[in-house]
Design a protein around this motif. Structure first.
Motif, short mmCIF file in Angstrom:
data_model
loop_
_atom_site.label_atom_id
_atom_site.label_comp_id
_atom_site.label_asym_id
_atom_site.label_seq_id
_atom_site.Cartn_x
_atom_site.Cartn_y
_atom_site.Cartn_z
N ILE A 185 22.85 -83.12 119.21
CA ILE A 185 21.78 -83.23 118.22
C ILE A 185 21.07 -81.89 118.10
N ASN A 186 20.24 -81.78 117.07
CA ASN A 186 19.36 -80.63 116.91
C ASN A 186 17.96 -81.03 117.38
N TYR A 187 17.35 -80.20 118.20
CA TYR A 187 16.01 -80.53 118.66
C TYR A 187 15.25 -79.27 119.10
N TYR A 218 20.89 -76.27 118.77
CA TYR A 218 21.43 -76.35 117.41
C TYR A 218 22.86 -76.85 117.50
N GLU A 236 5.02 -90.33 115.55
CA GLU A 236 6.32 -90.71 116.09
C GLU A 236 6.74 -89.79 117.24
N LYS A 253 6.01 -86.80 117.88
CA LYS A 253 6.18 -85.37 117.61
C LYS A 253 5.12 -84.57 118.36
N ILE A 307 10.66 -82.35 118.26
CA ILE A 307 11.24 -82.76 116.98
C ILE A 307 12.76 -82.73 117.09
N GLN A 308 13.43 -83.70 116.46
CA GLN A 308 14.88 -83.73 116.50
C GLN A 308 15.41 -84.33 115.20
N ASN A 309 16.69 -84.02 114.91
CA ASN A 309 17.36 -84.66 113.77
C ASN A 309 18.85 -84.76 114.06
#
Length: 777
Positions: free
Chosen positions: A230-232, A253, A737, A739, A775-777
């Motif tokens: 994941i990206n975080y 990344y 959430e 963050k 933060i992650q996506n």
């Protein structure tokens, strides 16, 4: 007769084909992830099974025909599916997540941590997802587990000791993602590793699996960092009493299409450690210590450590789940306030001595499941460590506890003993290759090889003994081969692991006399065979575990070579040998209000027990011929509606000298606690707009214990370290959430005077605040 026989054979084969149709399939979610332990019912037969850890389901000996499968798993919508069974029929059922149900009930799913707890090994798992906003470090988290005792000489950066079921120090190996942690040096240890870099902590009590391939004597701790694709971005900063500052930045990344992944883990820790302690001041005119104590502030005890770890490679590709190359740079600087092995608080503090260390580490990691064939997995790493340590004690000045000093009070020595400016260079090559093959539903085998090659060389500007001993390289080589076989029966209710480890050890060292005028080569070679078995049986709400291991541990470089100042070498240490036996039982309910209790009994019978003998600036390690450790640890916890959690952990340990030829036979080992425990309360309150407020309270108790051998103690008051009781409270607030996160901690709320290792006084009440952005996506 011939035709009757043929007819019977045909009928028998027909019946066999008729009755032995199998129905096999998998239960998965919408992302193609297996769902373990889903309930699968064959309606027409009333047969009910659970999917295994890989989501697989098997029904055997079915007649041909049409059947109805009913699948249910909490957190997902139940599903009904018709299947036609012939010779062998396969199916795939995909469950859809039930969002409404997730909002209302606790999901009964088995996380990776839960599955690990259910293995045959006696293992505890700390999941850190709800703890990453805390200001605590890895060692403080470990202290919450029964059987674990964390002891620290002072504030941040001071030496500490981890004890697990009667064994401590190097007998308990620590790992980062399976890589031995002790070779990373003092800048990267459990008591300065930030919690928000940790995904989980695995604690093995007793038998250690072969993939953690090292010569652990009776337990291991494995820190697992985040390896999700994941990206975080995860950044935090905390500030507290005694100018204690901790900063951490972690980021990753990941490009999904190419699999390219880059990550960084970094931290900076600092503390002045100028907390107040009680001292019996020296009257310089009479030369006597004051009978009454005076409160003074420590003034030369600052600590700073830094680390940056950069990795790049590929994840989630056909050829590799993870293929990463990395470089780690770390250093630390520690002022020395007093001799670290002094008993109690000395009359003269240290005002100028210090130690520092620099590390440059290269690492390579490769992991792949189902390599070449389904069921075959490989895990491997290769690490090279280049370390430079410098210990300096050369000041001729003598300090008092107010920071004043008398110049040139001891011009021929340092503040703690012989004058020294010792630089030690260490090169360490570590490698591990682990392969595992699950060749059937309930069978798997594994093989492991581990390499550890160490070279030590150094020089001292003042001490000829150090120069002579380390002018040429001293080397230590360890090779460990391991193999294991795992077998499960009764739908994985009963699982057993048998394993063996073969150790090879080679030591070449230079021994020198005190003056450094004479030297001899010391060569020692040894090999040993370790083995063991671990078994677990699950029955509804109960799980039973038992394990036995014949374990070996060979001396480490610090024990063999010392530090050049306070710890002198002893290359003639013998390897430790221990018979370890564990038996555990756990009861757990599986409802929204979850209650569990776990008890573990253990015995450790150790030969050539390596024990530290504190002698101020001439401390060293020795072998005690026989030591026996017996004890019990108990953990109980209660979770109420996800809002309130209470847990209680306690340990009783009977650690005694078992050599009948010694005067201290049957004495408790000195400087070792034998009764300790902790109590934890956590309350979570959801607030509007997805905000959360958490309150955590932790109380810890350590019963008084002996500083010296009880049989040899001249004065009982001076030979006992008093009981300790501390209470910490922490408030955590998260919003948007999770963050943004903010935590407030008050440690030792009641400001009790606490003494621990070698009767050293620890800090009193302390406050800290931590801010974290994630933060992650």
């Amino acid at each position: 007769m011939k035709y009757i026989f043929i007819l019977c054979l045909v009928i028998f084969q027909g019946l066999e084909a008729y009755c032995q149709n199998n129905l096999e399939g998998f239960i998965k979610d919408e992302k193609n992830n297996p769902i373990p332990y889903a309930i699968v019912q064959l309606t027409e037969t009333n047969k009910t099974v659970r999917s295994d850890a890989k989501g697989k389901v098997v029904f055997k000996d079915l007649q041909e025909g049409t059947y109805t499968l009913y699948v249910d798993f909490l957190g997902y919508k139940p599903i009904t599916k018709k299947v036609v069974v012939s010779a062998n029929t396969n199916f795939l059922i995909v469950l859809q997540e039930d969002i409404q149900e997730l909002d209302q009930v606790v999901v009964y799913g088995k996380t990776a941590a839960t599955l690990l707890r259910e293995e045959a090994y006696a293992v505890e798992v700390i999941e850190t997802e709800g703890l990453k906003n805390s200001t605590v470090d890895a060692s403080q988290l470990l202290g919450r587990i029964s059987g674990v005792n964390i002891r620290q000489d002072g504030g941040l950066g001071s030496s500490f000791d981890l004890s697990l079921n009667g064994l401590s120090g190097n007998r308990i190996r620590t790992f980062i993602n399976g890589i031995p942690m002790d070779y990373f040096g003092t800048s990267l240890t459990l008591n300065n590793f930030p919690v928000n870099q940790i995904e989980g902590i695995e604690v093995y009590k007793g038998a250690v699996p072969i993939h953690l391939s090292s010569d652990a004597l009776g337990g291991a701790v494995n820190i697992v960092t985040n390896h999700k694709p994941i990206n975080y971005l995860d950044a935090s900063y905390s500030y507290g009493s005694f100018n204690t500052q901790r900063a951490s930045v972690n980021a990753q990344y990941h490009h999904k299409k190419s699999g390219f992944t880059a990550r960084i883990k970094s931290f900076l820790n600092h503390s002045d450690n100028d907390y107040k302690i009680d001292v019996n001041l020296l009257d310089f005119e009479s030369g006597k210590l004051d009978e009454n104590t005076t409160e003074v502030k420590r003034f030369h005890d600052a600590y700073t450590s830094k680390m940056a770890w950069v990795e790049a490679g590929f994840m989630n590709k056909k050829y590799a789940d993870e293929l990463m190359f990395g470089v780690l740079i770390s250093d630390n600087f520690k002022e020395i306030q007093q001799n670290p092995y002094a008993t109690g608080t000395p009359a003269f503090p240290v005002g100028e001595a210090f130690s520092k260390e620099e590390k440059l580490i290269y690492n390579f990691v490769y992991r792949k499941r189902d390599l070449f064939v389904k069921g075959f997995s490989i895990n491997s790493y290769l690490v090279f460590v280049d370390a430079l340590a410098n210990n300096v004690d050369k000041s001729p000045n003598r300090y008092d506890w107010y920071g004043n000093y008398k110049a040139d009070a001891h011009p021929t020595t340092g503040e703690m003993g012989r004058k020294s400016d010792f630089t030690m260079n260490t090169e360490n090559l570590l490698g591990n290759l682990n392969g595992e093959y699950a060749f059937a539903n309930h069978h798997s085998v594994a093989i492991n090889y581990s390499l550890n090659s160490l070279t030590v060389k150094g020089e001292d500007k003042y001490q000829p003994q150090n120069n002579t001993q380390f002018s040429n390289p001293n080397t230590v080589d360890k090779h460990v081969w391991g193999a294991s076989y795992t077998y499960s029966v009764f739908d994985d209710k009963w699982s057993t692991i048998a394993f063996a480890k073969k150790y090879y050890y080679n030591l070449f060292a230079i021994q020198s006399n005190f003056q450094g005028t004479e030297s001899t080569d010391f060569i020692y070679k040894n090999d040993a065979l370790g083995y063991g078995i671990a078994s677990t049986f699950k029955l509804k709400h109960f799980q039973f575990k038992t394990s036995y291991e014949k374990a070996y541990r060979f001396p480490e470089s610090y024990e063999l070579f010392g530090d050049g100042i306070n710890v002198i070498p002893n290359q003639e240490l013998l390897p430790e040998e221990s018979d370890n036996l564990n038996f555990g039982i756990k009861y757990q309910t599986l409802r929204a209000n979850n209650y569990q209790i776990e008890m573990n009994l253990f015995v450790r019978n150790t030969k050539n027990y390596i024990r530290f003998e504190p002698k101020m600036n001439r401390s060293f390690y020795i072998n005690d011929p026989k030591v026996v450790s017996k004890g019990i640890d108990v953990t109980t916890s209660y979770i109420f509606s996800k809002k309130f959690t209470a847990s209680l952990a306690g340990t009783y340990l009977d650690l005694r000298n078992n050599d009948k030829d010694q005067i201290v036979y049957n004495d408790r080992l000195p400087n070792e606690p034998y009764l300790f425990g902790n109590m934890t309360f956590v309350y979570n309150q959801e607030l509007p707009k997805k905000q959360m407020l958490s309150v955590t309270g932790i109380s810890r108790y350590v019963h008084q214990f002996y500083l010296l051998w009880p049989s040899l103690a001249a004065s009982e008051s001076k030979s006992i370290i008093p009981s300790q009781l501390t209470f910490n409270i922490e408030l955590t607030y998260t919003f948007q959430e999770s963050k943004y996160n903010l935590s407030l901690l008050c440690a030792n709320v009641l400001d009790n005077k606490v003494y621990d290792n070698l009767n050293q006084q620890k800090p009193g009440r302390a406050f800290s605040i931590k801010a974290r952005y994630f933060i992650q996506n």
